[in-house]
Design an enzyme around this catalytic site. Structure first.
Site, mmCIF file in Angstrom:
data_model
loop_
_atom_site.group_PDB
_atom_site.id
_atom_site.type_symbol
_atom_site.label_atom_id
_atom_site.label_comp_id
_atom_site.label_asym_id
_atom_site.label_seq_id
_atom_site.Cartn_x
_atom_site.Cartn_y
_atom_site.Cartn_z
ATOM 1 N N ASP A 118 25.893 15.915 -12.345
ATOM 2 C CA ASP A 118 24.641 16.576 -11.952
ATOM 3 C C ASP A 118 24.288 17.724 -12.898
ATOM 4 O O ASP A 118 23.157 18.204 -12.892
ATOM 5 C CB ASP A 118 24.720 17.117 -10.519
ATOM 6 N N ARG A 157 27.889 17.158 4.308
ATOM 7 C CA ARG A 157 29.182 16.724 4.860
ATOM 8 C C ARG A 157 29.482 17.458 6.164
ATOM 9 O O ARG A 157 29.899 16.854 7.155
ATOM 10 C CB ARG A 157 30.303 16.992 3.853
ATOM 11 N N ARG A 171 18.425 9.074 -15.658
ATOM 12 C CA ARG A 171 18.471 10.449 -16.193
ATOM 13 C C ARG A 171 18.786 10.479 -17.686
ATOM 14 O O ARG A 171 18.413 11.425 -18.378
ATOM 15 C CB ARG A 171 19.497 11.280 -15.422
ATOM 16 N N ARG A 180 17.585 2.693 -5.448
ATOM 17 C CA ARG A 180 18.968 3.054 -5.791
ATOM 18 C C ARG A 180 19.957 2.082 -5.128
ATOM 19 O O ARG A 180 19.672 1.501 -4.093
ATOM 20 C CB ARG A 180 19.246 4.513 -5.384
ATOM 21 N N GLY A 201 20.462 10.572 -1.436
ATOM 22 C CA GLY A 201 21.603 9.676 -1.584
ATOM 23 C C GLY A 201 22.698 10.017 -0.592
ATOM 24 O O GLY A 201 23.258 9.139 0.075
ATOM 25 N N LYS A 216 24.232 21.683 -1.210
ATOM 26 C CA LYS A 216 23.715 20.458 -0.579
ATOM 27 C C LYS A 216 24.851 19.560 -0.127
ATOM 28 O O LYS A 216 24.867 19.055 1.004
ATOM 29 C CB LYS A 216 22.845 19.696 -1.589
ATOM 30 N N SER A 251 29.014 4.972 -7.837
ATOM 31 C CA SER A 251 28.768 6.185 -7.065
ATOM 32 C C SER A 251 29.987 6.459 -6.197
ATOM 33 O O SER A 251 30.546 5.535 -5.600
ATOM 34 C CB SER A 251 27.546 5.990 -6.163
ATOM 35 N N SER A 252 30.354 7.736 -6.115
ATOM 36 C CA SER A 252 31.446 8.118 -5.209
ATOM 37 C C SER A 252 30.969 8.227 -3.772
ATOM 38 O O SER A 252 31.767 8.335 -2.845
ATOM 39 C CB SER A 252 32.027 9.466 -5.644
ATOM 40 N N GLN A 253 29.657 8.234 -3.575
ATOM 41 C CA GLN A 253 29.116 8.461 -2.223
ATOM 42 C C GLN A 253 29.472 7.325 -1.261
ATOM 43 O O GLN A 253 29.558 7.536 -0.064
ATOM 44 C CB GLN A 253 27.596 8.640 -2.290
#
Ligand SMILES: O=C(O)C1=C[C@@H](OP(=O)(O)O)[C@@H](O)[C@H](O)C1
Ligand SMILES: C=C(OP(=O)(O)O)C(=O)O
Length: 430
Positions: A320, A31, A351, A133, A105, A26, A178-180
């Protein structure tokens, strides 16, 4: 009202001994899709993931004026890149295009900076789950870089309208949520007039994903210098590419865990010598617990030995797979403590709370810590597990059913987010 779906998982009659392919990654697919869209020319992705999260990215790119042809049976996606004109559409003052990032996300956090490359307004929205989120640090960064950002509901959350251009060359963001946010800024950065330097003000979580971003960008001809505290991307351009997507290491964690907890052998093919995904390191934890692991040049094999020991581990880099580890920990001979993952309370669900609540529902001894959880070994009693619309709750808890009788998974369809064929693949182990 229809009854909700519940899927029983029946224990395996014999330990599996199989080679099992995993779907495409994913994280890599999403990306590569965006890099290909920001390139000029036609790119082809092979081994791509077809699931809800990648459908969200494909839909977003199409809404932003990028043609994408997909062939699911061939796992192929062809992207006709538009370079910095992404989302340019009708221009300033035109009615905003709305992008639906669904539950994804990555799609939402990666598309926002790209959508702010031009003056055309774009609304980014998502499911009720995604609306809960956090987006604040990314939206603040876009404002600092010169974008106009208009929250359409609560500040710091979706839906939000963004319009560019991005003019500044430096910004600071926090890393602990978050690294996103960082990956999203990096992906748009080569197309900023002066490139971009991002300082990371608080300890960065999910670090391997940021390195992955740099490596996928490089495959599409864009440079990025990545450390945990500072990322620099020079101004440049993306070039179209033929891009093979590696299998999804987070999805593969369930297969490796299945081998470890049933005493079987499972090989997942397609991982090269230097995979992009940090989550391949999940197998190193299985090795610490007592499984035998071979990381070869083109496949990873896990063999269960019949003995599993509890471990104490920081999973901030590979969170994850924390729920997968919780399922394996049930069958160990001593407790397992997972640390460093407080930020996963902001994922598809909380989670930490969810995994502890569900293991307790099965009569197991599990405790919640601020930054993780502790799982004590035991025998789960027959239980229908709640899944909180979180694919990873469903996939992890189903593993218990491979060994213990009476396990069922409520709302199993949530696996469509990243692994739509999951239950068929589990059945193929029989
Ligand atoms: O960049 C990515 O592809 C991802 C980064 C991680 O998120 P965070 O950085 O929010 O931890 C991970 O949990 C998610 O599934 C995918
Ligand atoms: C957290 C996840 O996804 P995302 O953040 O991309 O929605 C995940 O797949 O576990």
């Amino acid at each position: 009202m229809t009854d909700r779906e519940v899927r029983a998982v029946v224990p395996l009659s014999a330990p599996p001994d199989a080679e099992v392919p995993a779907p495409g990654s994913k994280s890599v697919t999403n990306r590569a899709l965006l890099c290909a869209a920001l390139a000029t020319g036609t790119s082809t992705l092979t081994g791509a993931l077809f699931a809800d999260d990648t459908a969200a990215m494909v839909g977003a790119l199409r809404d932003l004026g990028v043609a994408v042809d997909t062939d699911e049976s061939a796992a192929r996606m062809v992207v006709h890149g538009v370079g910095a004109a992404i989302g340019a559409g009708a221009g300033a003052g035109a009615p905003a295009v709305t992008v639906d990032a669904r539950q994804s996300g990555t799609t939402s956090r990666f598309v926002l900076p790209a959508a702010a490359l031009t003056v055309t307004p774009v609304v980014v929205d998502g499911s009720a789950q995604l609306r809960a989120r956090p987006f604040g640090p990314l939206l603040d960064a876009l404002v600092e870089l010169g974008a106009s950002v208009r929250p359409l509901d609560r500040p710091g959350y979706l839906p939000v309208e963004v319009a560019g251009p991005l003019t500044a060359r430096e910004v600071t963001i926090p890393g602990h949520l978050s690294s996103q946010f960082l990956s999203g800024l990096m992906l748009a950065a080569p197309l900023l007039p002066d490139g971009l330097t991002v300082r990371v003000a608080t300890p960065l979580v999910s670090v391997p994903y940021v390195r992955m971003t740099g490596r996928v960008m490089a495959a599409f001809g864009a440079a990025a210098d990545v450390t945990e505290t500072l990322v620099s991307v020079p101004a440049g351009a993306y070039t179209a590419s033929e891009y093979p997507v590696e299998p999804d290491a987070s999805a593969a964690s369930y297969l490796f865990a299945a081998a470890a907890l049933t005493g079987g052998r499972i090989t997942v093919p397609g991982f090269g010598a230097d995979p992009l995904q940090g989550d391949v390191a999940f197998v190193d934890l299985l090795a610490k617990m007592g499984a035998q692991v071979e990381r070869g040049a083109d496949a990873i094999t896990v063999r269960g030995t019949g003995t599993l020991h509890g471990i104490d581990v920081d999973m901030a880099d590979i969170s994850d797979t924390a729920q997968t580890l919780a399922a394996v920990a049930v069958y160990a001979d001593s407790p397992t403590r997972v640390r460093g993952i407080g930020f996963i309370r902001g994922k598809e669900t909380d989670r930490i709370a969810a995994v502890v609540t569900e293991l307790r529902r099965a009569g197991l001894d599990a405790t919640e810590d601020e930054d993780g959880f502790t799982i004590h070994p035991g025998r789960p009693r027959p239980t229908t597990f709640e899944t909180y619309d979180d694919h990873r709750m469903a996939m992890s808890l189903a593993l218990l059913g491979l060994r213990s009788p009476g396990v069922a998974i409520a709302d199993p369809g949530c696996v469509a987010k990243t692994f739509p064929t999951y239950f068929e693949v589990l059945d193929s182990l029989r």
